[in-house]
Scaffold this active site. Structure first.
Site, PDB file in Angstrom:
ATOM      1  N   ASP A 124       0.735  -1.272  -0.121  1.00 13.76           N
ATOM      2  CA  ASP A 124       0.017  -0.040   0.015  1.00 13.76           C
ATOM      3  C   ASP A 124       0.927   1.376  -0.090  1.00 13.76           C
ATOM      4  O   ASP A 124       1.949   1.245   0.708  1.00 13.76           O
ATOM      5  CB  ASP A 124      -0.784  -0.074   1.288  1.00 13.76           C
ATOM      6  CG  ASP A 124      -1.853   1.215   1.189  1.00 13.76           C
ATOM      7  OD1 ASP A 124      -3.050   0.920   0.571  1.00 13.76           O
ATOM      8  OD2 ASP A 124      -1.739   2.248   1.741  1.00 13.76           O
TER       9      ASP A 124
ATOM     10  N   ASN B  62      -3.582  13.177  -4.240  1.00 12.07           N
ATOM     11  CA  ASN B  62      -4.671  13.276  -4.821  1.00 12.07           C
ATOM     12  C   ASN B  62      -5.221  14.554  -4.329  1.00 12.07           C
ATOM     13  O   ASN B  62      -5.936  15.528  -5.180  1.00 12.07           O
ATOM     14  CB  ASN B  62      -5.551  12.257  -4.373  1.00 12.07           C
ATOM     15  CG  ASN B  62      -5.414  10.920  -5.091  1.00 12.07           C
ATOM     16  OD1 ASN B  62      -5.191  10.780  -6.421  1.00 12.07           O
ATOM     17  ND2 ASN B  62      -5.811   9.862  -4.573  1.00 12.07           N
TER      18      ASN B  62
ATOM     19  N   ASP C 101      -5.095   2.051  -4.022  1.00 11.81           N
ATOM     20  CA  ASP C 101      -3.458   2.115  -4.207  1.00 11.81           C
ATOM     21  C   ASP C 101      -2.952   0.809  -3.404  1.00 11.81           C
ATOM     22  O   ASP C 101      -1.834   0.737  -2.944  1.00 11.81           O
ATOM     23  CB  ASP C 101      -3.036   3.485  -3.463  1.00 11.81           C
ATOM     24  CG  ASP C 101      -3.174   3.422  -1.965  1.00 11.81           C
ATOM     25  OD1 ASP C 101      -4.170   2.659  -1.531  1.00 11.81           O
ATOM     26  OD2 ASP C 101      -2.633   4.172  -1.280  1.00 11.81           O
TER      27      ASP C 101
ATOM     28  N   ASP D 108      -3.386   9.079 -10.421  1.00 14.60           N
ATOM     29  CA  ASP D 108      -3.258   7.896 -11.210  1.00 14.60           C
ATOM     30  C   ASP D 108      -2.089   7.528 -11.951  1.00 14.60           C
ATOM     31  O   ASP D 108      -1.734   6.264 -11.907  1.00 14.60           O
ATOM     32  CB  ASP D 108      -4.227   7.696 -12.454  1.00 14.60           C
ATOM     33  CG  ASP D 108      -5.484   8.144 -12.056  1.00 14.60           C
ATOM     34  OD1 ASP D 108      -6.011   7.522 -11.036  1.00 14.60           O
ATOM     35  OD2 ASP D 108      -6.611   8.350 -12.817  1.00 14.60           O
TER      36      ASP D 108
END
Length: 348
Positions: A228, A236, A271, A245
């Protein structure tokens, strides 16, 4: 960067699935052939001196079809079994024609059943070869019947039949190939994450089953890794989801570069990524993951990684994944950018 087979044959070989589906249709075609010949013998009849031989041959062929429909010897090599079916069908039709009206009668069209069977299951090349073999059988039948092939009527009959077989075989084979390509595209769309090109959760959960079963039989270890990213939310929020992305894609590329072709890698969601490492114990998994951490990529933030190993930490994949997922959260609580093995202390 290594290229992995987009549709591993263990579960996603569309050609194999397609052939298995056509097997039932093959037996129906064979039984249709036996039914047509039986009706011919009942309605038209056969030469008295050959009626017993025709009856025995028909019964033998029907018995072969029934036996082959229950034959599992060929296993994954069902194309060979299908090829045997079609060649036996051609031989049976040729024998029947030789003992009845020959190729000048209406039953010459029975060869179409063999052509259709081959086109559905064996592809263009095998079908064209079988059409050539049928042509040779027709020539032999002309020779055995004493008819002259140089007569216009016979030449027309041979030419029309062969052209019809070629057209039917080619068109059906082309159609089947198109269906196979469409199936592979649909399977890939259903099994791949569109952003990273990795397997998605659905495909991963399906593909790990045979690997787990193999490890159980062979008593060999495998490791489950959950990864992760630590800072995706910040990316973001501050730089936009487009940059997020691109970060996920960069991590996917990094993971591809650090895994073997035998490893199973998937984007599990958001993620979070998951890897199954066959024939790899805890120490081997940790070494591989340490190389991942010590070889950072500028676009990828720090990683929190959890590891669990079969059979040390569980006897099913679901248990191992839960253990590795919990270990990943432990790694995150300890500050991230580290590997944590379930049930053990941190691995800095």
């Amino acid at each position: 960067m290594k290229v992995q087979d987009p549709i591993p044959p263990l579960s996603w070989d569309s050609r194999r699935i397609q052939i298995q589906g056509f097997m039932a249709g093959l037996h129906q075609i064979e039984w249709l052939l036996v039914t047509l010949i039986t009706l011919y013998l009942v309605i038209i009849g056969a030469p008295n001196e050959r009626s017993l031989g025709l009856l025995l041959t028909t019964v033998t062929y029907f018995g072969f079809s029934l036996l082959a429909s229950r034959l599992h010897f060929f296993g994954d090599r069902q194309r060979w079994l299908l090829a045997i079916h079609t060649w036996v069908m051609i031989g049976f039709i040729s024998w029947f024609l030789h003992n009845t009206e020959g190729v000048s009668g209406p039953l010459t069209s029975l060869y179409l059943l063999a052509v259709v069977t081959s086109a559905l299951t064996l592809g263009v090349l095998a079908t064209m070869l079988q059409v050539v073999a049928i042509g040779a059988c027709i020539l032999l039948l002309f020779q055995l019947s004493g008819e002259s092939l140089t007569e216009p009527a016979n030449l027309s009959l041979l030419g029309i039949n062969l052209i019809a077989y070629l057209i039917v075989g080619y068109l059906i084979s082309t159609l089947v190939n198109g269906i196979e390509v469409s199936n592979r595209m649909l399977l890939e769309m259903a099994s791949k994450d569109p952003l990273t090109g990795l397997f998605n959760r659905r495909a991963f959960n399906d593909l790990i089953k045979p690997i787990h079963a193999m490890s159980q039989r062979a008593q060999t270890p495998y490791s489950v890794v959950v990864i992760d990213m630590d800072g995706l939310k910040t990316i973001n929020d501050t730089q936009g989801h487009g940059e997020g992305d691109r970060t996920i894609k960069a991590l996917a590329d990094q993971l591809k570069d650090h895994t073997r072709s035998s490893d199973l890698l998937a984007r599990h969601g958001g993620d979070e990524f998951v890897i199954m490492l066959p024939d790899t114990d805890v120490s081997g998994a940790v070494k591989m993951l340490q190389r991942l951490i010590t070889d950072p990529v500028d676009e990828v933030p720090p990683l929190s990684i959890g590891v669990a190993c079969y059979p040390e930490h569980g006897d099913s994949f679901d248990v191992l994944f839960e253990q590795a997922d919990q270990a990943m959260y432990v790694s995150k609580r300890l500050g991230g950018h580290r590997v944590h093995v379930t049930g053990k202390g941190e691995t800095p």
